[in-house]
Design an enzyme around this catalytic site. Structure first.
Site, short mmCIF file in Angstrom:
data_model
loop_
_atom_site.label_atom_id
_atom_site.label_comp_id
_atom_site.label_asym_id
_atom_site.label_seq_id
_atom_site.Cartn_x
_atom_site.Cartn_y
_atom_site.Cartn_z
N ASP A 105 0.82 -1.21 0.00
CA ASP A 105 0.00 0.00 0.00
C ASP A 105 0.86 1.27 0.00
O ASP A 105 0.89 2.04 0.96
CB ASP A 105 -0.97 -0.03 1.20
CG ASP A 105 -1.92 -1.22 1.13
OD1 ASP A 105 -2.13 -1.74 0.02
OD2 ASP A 105 -2.45 -1.63 2.18
N ASP A 160 -7.07 -5.57 -4.80
CA ASP A 160 -8.01 -5.45 -3.67
C ASP A 160 -9.03 -4.34 -3.99
O ASP A 160 -9.03 -3.28 -3.38
CB ASP A 160 -7.19 -5.11 -2.41
CG ASP A 160 -7.99 -5.10 -1.14
OD1 ASP A 160 -9.20 -5.34 -1.20
OD2 ASP A 160 -7.37 -4.82 -0.09
N LYS A 181 -12.43 -4.54 -3.90
CA LYS A 181 -13.66 -4.56 -3.07
C LYS A 181 -14.87 -4.04 -3.84
O LYS A 181 -15.51 -3.05 -3.45
CB LYS A 181 -13.48 -3.77 -1.77
CG LYS A 181 -12.44 -4.36 -0.83
CD LYS A 181 -12.45 -3.70 0.53
CE LYS A 181 -11.43 -4.29 1.47
NZ LYS A 181 -10.02 -3.92 1.15
N PHE A 182 -15.21 -4.73 -4.92
CA PHE A 182 -16.41 -4.38 -5.69
C PHE A 182 -17.62 -4.49 -4.77
O PHE A 182 -17.68 -5.37 -3.90
CB PHE A 182 -16.58 -5.34 -6.88
CG PHE A 182 -15.53 -5.18 -7.94
CD1 PHE A 182 -15.59 -4.14 -8.85
CD2 PHE A 182 -14.47 -6.08 -8.03
CE1 PHE A 182 -14.62 -3.99 -9.83
CE2 PHE A 182 -13.49 -5.94 -9.01
CZ PHE A 182 -13.58 -4.89 -9.91
N ALA A 183 -18.61 -3.59 -4.99
CA ALA A 183 -19.76 -3.61 -4.07
C ALA A 183 -21.02 -3.10 -4.75
O ALA A 183 -21.88 -2.53 -4.09
CB ALA A 183 -19.45 -2.75 -2.85
N ASP A 184 -21.15 -3.30 -6.08
CA ASP A 184 -22.31 -2.74 -6.77
C ASP A 184 -23.10 -3.84 -7.49
O ASP A 184 -22.75 -5.01 -7.41
CB ASP A 184 -21.83 -1.65 -7.75
CG ASP A 184 -22.81 -0.48 -7.83
OD1 ASP A 184 -24.03 -0.73 -7.87
OD2 ASP A 184 -22.35 0.68 -7.88
N TYR A 214 -5.14 -5.97 14.79
CA TYR A 214 -4.11 -6.93 14.39
C TYR A 214 -4.08 -8.16 15.29
O TYR A 214 -4.14 -8.06 16.51
CB TYR A 214 -2.73 -6.27 14.42
CG TYR A 214 -2.55 -5.23 13.35
CD1 TYR A 214 -2.46 -5.58 12.01
CD2 TYR A 214 -2.47 -3.88 13.69
CE1 TYR A 214 -2.30 -4.62 11.02
CE2 TYR A 214 -2.31 -2.90 12.71
CZ TYR A 214 -2.22 -3.29 11.38
OH TYR A 214 -2.07 -2.34 10.40
N THR A 216 -22.93 -2.90 -13.18
CA THR A 216 -21.94 -1.84 -12.91
C THR A 216 -20.56 -2.43 -12.66
O THR A 216 -19.55 -1.93 -13.18
CB THR A 216 -22.40 -0.98 -11.71
OG1 THR A 216 -23.67 -0.43 -12.02
CG2 THR A 216 -21.41 0.14 -11.42
O1 6AU Z 1 -1.55 -4.73 7.24
P1 6AU Z 1 -2.22 -3.38 7.00
O2 6AU Z 1 -3.15 -3.01 8.11
O3 6AU Z 1 -1.24 -2.30 6.68
O4 6AU Z 1 -3.07 -3.52 5.65
C1 6AU Z 1 -4.14 -4.41 5.49
C2 6AU Z 1 -4.60 -4.45 4.06
C3 6AU Z 1 -5.16 -3.12 3.53
C4 6AU Z 1 -6.66 -3.28 3.62
O5 6AU Z 1 -7.33 -2.58 2.57
C5 6AU Z 1 -6.86 -4.79 3.48
O6 6AU Z 1 -5.67 -5.40 3.95
N1 6AU Z 1 -8.00 -5.36 4.27
C6 6AU Z 1 -8.96 -6.20 3.63
C7 6AU Z 1 -8.80 -6.83 2.34
C8 6AU Z 1 -7.56 -7.39 1.92
O7 6AU Z 1 -9.76 -7.05 1.63
C9 6AU Z 1 -10.10 -6.58 4.33
C10 6AU Z 1 -10.20 -6.31 5.72
O8 6AU Z 1 -11.13 -6.74 6.39
N2 6AU Z 1 -9.19 -5.59 6.31
C11 6AU Z 1 -8.11 -5.11 5.62
O9 6AU Z 1 -7.24 -4.51 6.25
O10 6AU Z 1 -4.74 -2.99 2.19
#
Ligand code: 6AU
Length: 270
Positions: free
Chosen positions: A39, A96, A98-101, A222, A105
């Site tokens: 990220d 990642d 995360k489609f939601a529509d 975490y 669409t």
């Molecule tokens: O280890 P982090 O906290 O720096 O990053 C976690 C990554 C981020 C979030 O967009 C993603 O995981 N994520 C997702 C995914 C992968 O779909 C779902 C979720 O429930 N929590 C989450 O953190 O890129």
């Protein structure tokens, strides 16, 4: 036999989705159940880091829409380089999104726009909130690329505090996915999901993972690799800041790879 007691290697022969079989085979071959979540916002930094971490991971997760691209051509250059790295280091690419529509669409969002996700990402993910039309729509676009394997993860449970997922929502998401086992590879959840029978296999991926439990002050929670893979039966740990913010990301990634793999081996042995 419970799915959490089966090896990735065994499952790589029987998973109902081609991309699921491929992912499980990569995990077994590289002894890695680590997905790196890169990220960052600079394309060159992302590619350089992926090149370093590639040997340690089974999957590289992107958020293409957070990257600072200057021209449309630089998007294509980025996704082309990412695909070359995936081949070179033997990992799969997970956008990642995360489609939601509604189905119609998400078809446009998956196929087109400036990112053309379906053309380069092996795996993407979607929320179950719209109902199964979202899966049908995405699967139809995936079938427009018959020469390449594509797969979907359904979000059944999120890692963040106050999430509305999990419990009954997760159970309904799993039920929804059952009719699409050739395309829905698995779930984003915090632990193993209930199987309907022996033939069923879902790869469960868990974000919200660090070597120490805690949070980020914005709702992220975490747990450790041992909590999620060893205790709760998840298959893949998704790690972002735990690795990319470390002073030495390569050394840190190795710690996570080892922790995730040892938790899996203990699970098989116990
Ligand atoms: O280890 P982090 O906290 O720096 O990053 C976690 C990554 C981020 C979030 O967009 C993603 O995981 N994520 C997702 C995914 C992968 O779909 C779902 C979720 O429930 N929590 C989450 O953190 O890129």
């Amino acid at each position: 036999m419970s799915q959490t007691k089966k090896s990735y290697s065994e499952r790589s022969k029987t998973h109902p989705a081609a991309i699921g079989r491929r992912l499980l085979a990569i995990m077994a071959a590289k002894q890695s159940n680590l997905c790196i979540s890169v990220d960052l916002t600079s394309p060159s930094q992302i590619l350089a880091l992926i090149d370093e971490l590639g040997p340690k991971v089974c999957l590289v997760k992107t958020h293409i829409d957070i990257i600072t691209f200057t021209t449309p051509d630089s998007i294509t250059a980025f996704t082309t380089s990412l695909q070359s790295l995936a081949t070179h280091h033997n990992f799969l690419i997970f956008e990642d999104r995360k489609f939601a529509d509604i189905g119609s669409t998400v078809q446009h969002q998956y196929r087109g726009g400036i990112y053309r996700i379906a053309s380069w990402a092996h795996i993407t993910n979607a929320h179950a909130i719209p109902g199964e039309g979202i899966i049908q729509g995405l699967r139809a676009v995936a079938h427009e690329h018959p020469d390449v394997d594509r797969g979907l993860l359904m979000l059944g449970e999120m890692s963040s505090k106050g999430s509305l997922g999990g419990g009954e929502y997760l159970a309904k998401t799993v039920a929804m996915a059952r009719g699409y086992a050739d395309f829905v590879v698995g779930f984003i959840a915090q632990g193993a999901v209930e199987r309907a029978g022996e033939g069923e296999d879902f790869v469960v991926m868990t974000p919200g993972v660090k070597l120490e439990r805690g949070g980020d002050g914005l709702g992220q929670q975490y747990n450790t690799p041992d909590d999620v893979v060893g205790e709760r039966g998840s298959d893949v740990i998704i790690v972002g800041r735990g690795i990319i913010k470390a002073q030495d990301p390569v050394e840190e990634a190795e710690k996570y790879r080892r922790a995730g793999w040892e938790a899996y081996e203990r699970r098989l042995a116990n």
